[in-house]
Design a protein around this motif. Structure first.
Motif, PDB file in Angstrom:
ATOM      1  N   GLY A  29       1.154  -0.914   0.016  1.00  0.00           N
ATOM      2  CA  GLY A  29      -0.084   0.000   0.017  1.00  0.00           C
ATOM      3  C   GLY A  29       0.991   1.047  -0.027  1.00  0.00           C
ATOM      4  O   GLY A  29       0.234   2.572  -0.347  1.00  0.00           O
ATOM      5  N   ASP A  30       1.427   1.401   0.741  1.00  0.00           N
ATOM      6  CA  ASP A  30       2.571   2.430   1.529  1.00  0.00           C
ATOM      7  C   ASP A  30       3.594   2.936  -0.339  1.00  0.00           C
ATOM      8  O   ASP A  30       5.376   2.817   0.218  1.00  0.00           O
ATOM      9  CB  ASP A  30       3.221   2.663   2.018  1.00  0.00           C
ATOM     10  CG  ASP A  30       4.256   0.983   2.075  1.00  0.00           C
ATOM     11  OD1 ASP A  30       3.965   0.130   1.545  1.00  0.00           O
ATOM     12  OD2 ASP A  30       4.643   0.469   3.742  1.00  0.00           O
ATOM     13  N   GLY A  31       3.374   2.252  -1.242  1.00  0.00           N
ATOM     14  CA  GLY A  31       4.459   2.719  -2.401  1.00  0.00           C
ATOM     15  C   GLY A  31       5.867   1.416  -1.970  1.00  0.00           C
ATOM     16  O   GLY A  31       7.047   1.769  -2.734  1.00  0.00           O
ATOM     17  N   GLY A  32       5.652   0.548  -1.444  1.00  0.00           N
ATOM     18  CA  GLY A  32       6.928  -0.723  -1.798  1.00  0.00           C
ATOM     19  C   GLY A  32       6.955  -1.367  -2.607  1.00  0.00           C
ATOM     20  O   GLY A  32       5.883  -1.657  -3.275  1.00  0.00           O
TER      21      GLY A  32
END
Ligand SMILES: [Zn+2]
Length: 421
Positions: A29-32
């Motif tokens: 979800g966090d761009g990882g």
């Protein structure tokens, strides 16, 4: 080919032991990075084995349920294998998590992933490998230990030794040393341990055992008495040779001492300019003649007029190198005249060196006679130096030993795809 079989092949999992039963791409979800999660199970006909020793063992219980292993990345995504981890009852180890074909015991990473990381740690260093794969330095360190321990358990490096070299290697400032043993025939490092004293060398001979020590025919080492006395005690039949690498090293050190004395003399007598020039000569003097450019060779020829003492010291070093590369009879004569020349040179460091060489004359002639040259010690020392500087020093000697063995004992892992089925 069905999707799961394609996936199994891409993951390099063995068809005879593993079945792929499911998969899911988990978006971060966090761009990882996304993560491909793959569920696998052991083929029904493959029998359960003890994770520690590999012995066939009966089922015990379901253990802690599902377990996860980080596997080699799939494109932009990371990859995780998931499988049940039942326990078996090993006659020797009791209730133990069953072996999985794709991972080493007690690891959160697959075997292929570990091999890849360790491969990278060997060619660069642990920190670079940790960054490259997004794991901690400590995880890489543990992988190196696991891979080395597994490999060393499979082969006996002390088997069939005929000619060995015993040497010391610095691992840290302040006189911290390892003792390293190499096989002259294969060029491999076969043993290493912390310390440099009689006890360390005795530990090696304990591991070797009496029978195999009796098979040793040649041992090369430097002039260190702590090595020599233990060889006399544990392998009395072996011929002790003086490593030419160390012999030339002594001559180079003597040359450097003369150069420094002359430089100090120049400084005291006020020749600031010539002193500065002279200081710049250092690396040129210490290099071998054949590696110098013609301009540098000219500078050394000029030295004959400029400073006869430094020139004589340089000549003595080069002549000793020549002598060591001659056939035995010529080398014996050459060594006689070298010793006479060095003793009369009025260069204190070389007078002293001549005395040392007389003391080890038998060992030096053995080296010349049996042609156990400096190649092994030199290349291993250079490689060990590279390992040390790639890691910017080692605080833990065991960690250094592990890297030396992985690098120089012929036990480095192959890249996973080299062995993939
Ligand atoms: Zn077992």
């Amino acid at each position: 080919m069905r999707d799961n079989s394609v996936l199994r092949k891409l993951l390099g999992l063995c068809v005879s032991t593993v079945v792929v039963v499911g998969r899911e791409l988990v978006e971060a979800g966090d761009g990882g990075r996304s993560k491909l999660v793959v569920w696998v199970r052991r083929r029904a006909r493959v029998r359960g084995r003890c994770g520690r020793c590999g012995a066939v063992a009966p089922w015990f219980d379901n253990g802690g349920g599902e377990r996860r292993w980080r596997h080699i990345d799939m494109g932009m995504a990371t990859c995780e294998l998931v499988a049940e981890a039942p326990r078996v009852t090993c006659p020797e180890h009791g209730a133990t998590v069953a072996e999985v074909s794709f991972a080493r015991h007690d690891s959160a990473f697959s075997r292929a992933f570990e091999d890849l990381v360790v491969f990278d740690a060997i060619v660069s260093n642990k920190l670079a490998a940790a960054k490259r794969h997004g794991i901690s330095w400590r995880a890489v360190d543990h992988m190196c230990i696991r891979v080395a321990t597994e490999a060393l358990g499979r082969i006996d490096l002390l088997e069939g030794l005929v000619a060995i070299a015993i040497d010391e290697v610095k691992y840290k400032k302040g006189h911290k040393y390892l003792t390293v043993v190499c096989d002259h025939l294969t060029g491999r490092v076969i043993w290493a341990a912390r310390g440099r004293n009689k006890e360390t060398v005795r530990t090696f001979f304990d591991a070797l055992g009496e029978e195999r020590a009796a098979q040793l025919q040649f041992v090369t080492c430097d002039g260190a008495e702590w090595i020599r006395s233990v060889i006399t005690e544990r392998a009395p039949e072996a011929i002790v040779c003086l490593d030419t690498f160390h012999l030339i090293g002594w001559a180079t050190a003597a040359l450097d001492e003369v150069r420094r004395e002359e430089w100090n003399k120049l400084r005291r007598t006020g020749g600031a300019h010539s002193a500065k020039e002279f200081k710049g000569l250092r690396w040129m003097l210490l290099r071998n003649w054949e590696n110098l450019s013609s301009k540098q060779k000219g500078t050394i020829r000029d030295l004959e007029r400029a400073n006869r003492r430094a020139f004589r010291a340089w000549q003595l070093k080069e002549e000793l190198r020549d002598v060591m590369s001659m056939p035995l009879a010529a080398a014996r004569r050459g060594l006689d005249s070298w010793l006479a020349y060095a003793s009369r040179s009025r260069l204190a460091p070389f007078v002293k060196l001549a005395r040392t060489i007389r003391h080890y004359r038998d060992s030096i002639e053995a080296t010349l006679e049996w042609k156990l040259t400096n190649g092994i010690a030199e290349s291993n020392n250079a490689a060990i130096g590279r390992i040390r500087s790639a890691a910017r020093g080692f605080h833990d000697p065991e960690s250094f030993i592990t890297m030396i063995m992985l690098n120089r004992a012929g036990i480095a892992p192959q890249l996973p795809w080299a062995a993939a089925s």
